[in-house]
Enzyme design. Structure first.
Site, PDB file in Angstrom:
ATOM      1  N   ASP A  70       0.812  -1.226   0.000  1.00 35.59           N
ATOM      2  CA  ASP A  70       0.000   0.000   0.000  1.00 35.59           C
ATOM      3  C   ASP A  70       0.845   1.275   0.000  1.00 35.59           C
ATOM      4  OD1 ASP A  70      -2.019  -1.807   0.203  1.00 35.59           O
ATOM      5  OD2 ASP A  70      -2.607  -1.301   2.244  1.00 35.59           O
ATOM      6  N   LEU A  87      -3.318 -11.161  -6.981  1.00 31.81           N
ATOM      7  CA  LEU A  87      -2.273 -11.234  -8.012  1.00 31.81           C
ATOM      8  C   LEU A  87      -1.253 -10.113  -7.857  1.00 31.81           C
ATOM      9  CD1 LEU A  87      -4.623 -11.946 -11.046  1.00 31.81           C
ATOM     10  CD2 LEU A  87      -3.254 -13.589  -9.762  1.00 31.81           C
ATOM     11  N   GLN A  88      -1.727  -8.895  -7.504  1.00 30.75           N
ATOM     12  CA  GLN A  88      -0.824  -7.744  -7.480  1.00 30.75           C
ATOM     13  C   GLN A  88       0.195  -7.810  -6.331  1.00 30.75           C
ATOM     14  OE1 GLN A  88      -3.517  -4.198  -6.582  1.00 30.75           O
ATOM     15  NE2 GLN A  88      -4.823  -5.943  -6.165  1.00 30.75           N
TER      16      GLN A  88
HETATM   17  O1  F6P Z   1      -2.597  -4.159   3.590  1.00 27.38           O
HETATM   18  C1  F6P Z   1      -2.333  -4.574   2.290  1.00 27.38           C
HETATM   19  C2  F6P Z   1      -3.557  -5.016   1.600  1.00 27.38           C
HETATM   20  O2  F6P Z   1      -3.107  -5.723   0.499  1.00 27.38           O
HETATM   21  C3  F6P Z   1      -4.550  -3.917   1.224  1.00 27.38           C
HETATM   22  O3  F6P Z   1      -4.206  -3.253   0.048  1.00 27.38           O
HETATM   23  C4  F6P Z   1      -5.822  -4.682   1.105  1.00 27.38           C
HETATM   24  O4  F6P Z   1      -6.956  -3.875   1.327  1.00 27.38           O
HETATM   25  C5  F6P Z   1      -5.686  -5.702   2.160  1.00 27.38           C
HETATM   26  O5  F6P Z   1      -4.321  -5.925   2.341  1.00 27.38           O
HETATM   27  C6  F6P Z   1      -6.372  -6.988   1.856  1.00 27.38           C
HETATM   28  O6  F6P Z   1      -6.101  -7.871   2.862  1.00 27.38           O
HETATM   29  P1  F6P Z   1      -6.656  -9.328   2.980  1.00 27.38           P
HETATM   30  O7  F6P Z   1      -5.964 -10.145   1.957  1.00 27.38           O
HETATM   31  O8  F6P Z   1      -6.335  -9.730   4.378  1.00 27.38           O
HETATM   32  O9  F6P Z   1      -8.116  -9.231   2.694  1.00 27.38           O
END
Ligand code: F6P
Length: 419
Positions: free
Chosen positions: A147, A305-306
């Protein structure tokens, strides 16, 4: 006073995984060994698993240089991660006593935690408790998050690789759209992670170059999202071209503060830090567009994926993640505690980066957003300054070790069962 004889180190991974978090783990491990620590323990699933007595001796897992190289190329958190919020000290001092007893039993001198803003809350609380009790254990944070929203650091390991994947994938999506003519046009909405920060979504503009115009519009969560204006914008774009690609952040919100993904069939999962799971923004916007305009739409959620695309990792990112892991270990070894390593950009061209340490109290639970001046006036794109900032972080490649045509990851028989 520091122990004269070096004893052991423990390292954990926490929060959302990235393509570079294991490179930081490799950096912590190597530096701890080079600086003479006896054992390097790895917490299984971060502090949460550790409290249940789950940890490993990493020297049984990283036995040679090849293991270390594979670890750097392995996405996801090798040790397993967690999203666990420690209670305040006054709420459950017994828990802190238990954790410190476990650390003392393992003869830990340094505790390194690789994570984002929520994970730094763990370093903050444990280092505070060490001060209260006079414990000599040093607690140091190693930054990590796709992020890129950690305060006081130029950027975070993991972001560069995710940005490179996003720029690459969006370019491929745009290219694909050129190939077909569709009656009434086609709109692809690409949903990108980042929660309340638009660093990743803005990175979709990296696709723009001599051979590609880049996305037609980019919506970041830093500005309120006007659903009607969005539909009008897309109508206007479709009047000029038959294939439109729009990138939106998973965290865009209406003027009233409601996440766009909450406007429809919302998934109400919330994690320990109170963060809602954000998913479905692109799907919602696509159904709206097909209803309002009647065009063909496709919703693409880059999702996992990202952050797992180590086949497209940035060399700069993987090397920096390794260095930052080493810097966290060095800081703890030299007596720092309650600190996080930050990255300091020395120059853009040639790109040069250094590290220093900052007080974790100024970092934990905070969010660093894209500055308003790096978003265009009309709020639908990022500026050249944004691109100049991100571009150096996506440079270079790390060739995967290919076996039977597929990238090889670090895998130790028996280890997966511990997770
Ligand atoms: O904190 C990183 C992140 O990849 C955010 O961009 C995203 O909202 C969140 O984690 C998603 O997390 P999870 O895979 O636990 O749902």
């Amino acid at each position: 006073m520091l122990h004269k004889e070096k004893r052991n180190v423990i390292v954990g991974q926490s929060g959302g995984p990235t393509a570079a978090i294991n490179s930081s783990l490799a950096g912590v491990y190597r530096t701890a060994r080079d600086r003479g620590y006896k054992k390097v323990y790895g917490m299984i699933h971060g502090i949460q698993g550790f409290m249940e007595g789950r940890y490993v001796d990493l020297s049984e897992h990283i036995t040679n240089g090849l293991d270390s190289e594979l670890l750097k190329r392995t996405p996801s958190a090798y040790l397993g991660s967690c999203r666990y919020k420690l209670p305040e000290i006054h709420e459950d001092e017994e828990l802190y006593k238990k954790i410190f007893k476990m650390l003392d039993d393992l003869e830990i001198d340094c505790f390194i935690y690789i994570g984002g803003n929520d994970s730094m809350d763990t370093i903050k609380k444990l280092s505070d408790y060490a001060i209260v009790t006079g414990s000599e254990i040093r607690f140091v944070g190693c930054p990590k998050t796709i992020d890129n929203d950690l305060a006081l650091t130029d950027h975070t390991p993991g972001f560069g690789s995710a940005a490179k994947y996003i720029g690459t994938s969006v370019k491929e999506i745009i290219r694909d759209g050129w190939s077909l003519e569709t009656e009434h046009g086609q709109v692809v909405v690409v949903e990108i992670m980042g929660r309340n920060a638009g660093w990743l979504t803005g990175s979709s503009a990296l696709s723009k170059g001599e051979d590609c115009d880049g996305p037609d519009a980019i919506y970041l969560p830093e500005l309120p999202f006007d659903v009607d204006a969005f539909v009008e914008k897309v109508k206007g774009l479709l009047a000029e071209k038959s294939s439109v690609v729009v990138c939106v952040s998973e965290g865009i919100r209406t003027e009233e503060g409601k996440y766009v993904c909450e406007l429809d069939n919302y998934n109400d999962y919330v994690d320990a830090f109170g963060h809602k799971q954000l998913t479905g923004t692109a799907r919602y916007l696509c159904s709206l567009l097909s209803k309002e305009i009647g065009c063909k739409t496709r919703a693409i959620e880059l999702s996992t994926l990202q952050r797992a695309a180590s086949h497209c990792a940035s060399r700069v990112d993987i090397l920096e993640a390794y260095e930052v892991g080493g810097a966290a270990m060095k800081a703890a070894d030299e007596g720092d505690s309650g600190k996080m390593v930050v990255m300091k950009r020395l120059s853009d061209d040639p790109y040069q980066m250094g590290t220093e340490v900052k007080d974790v109290h100024k970092i934990a639970n905070d969010e660093r957003l894209v500055p308003r001046e790096w978003i265009t006036e009309d709020g639908t794109y990022v500026t050249n300054e944004f691109i100049t900032y991100v571009r150096p972080l996506i440079q270079g490649d790390v060739a995967p070790v290919m076996v039977d045509g597929i990238p090889r990851h670090l895998y130790k028989p028996g280890f997966q069962e511990l997770l």
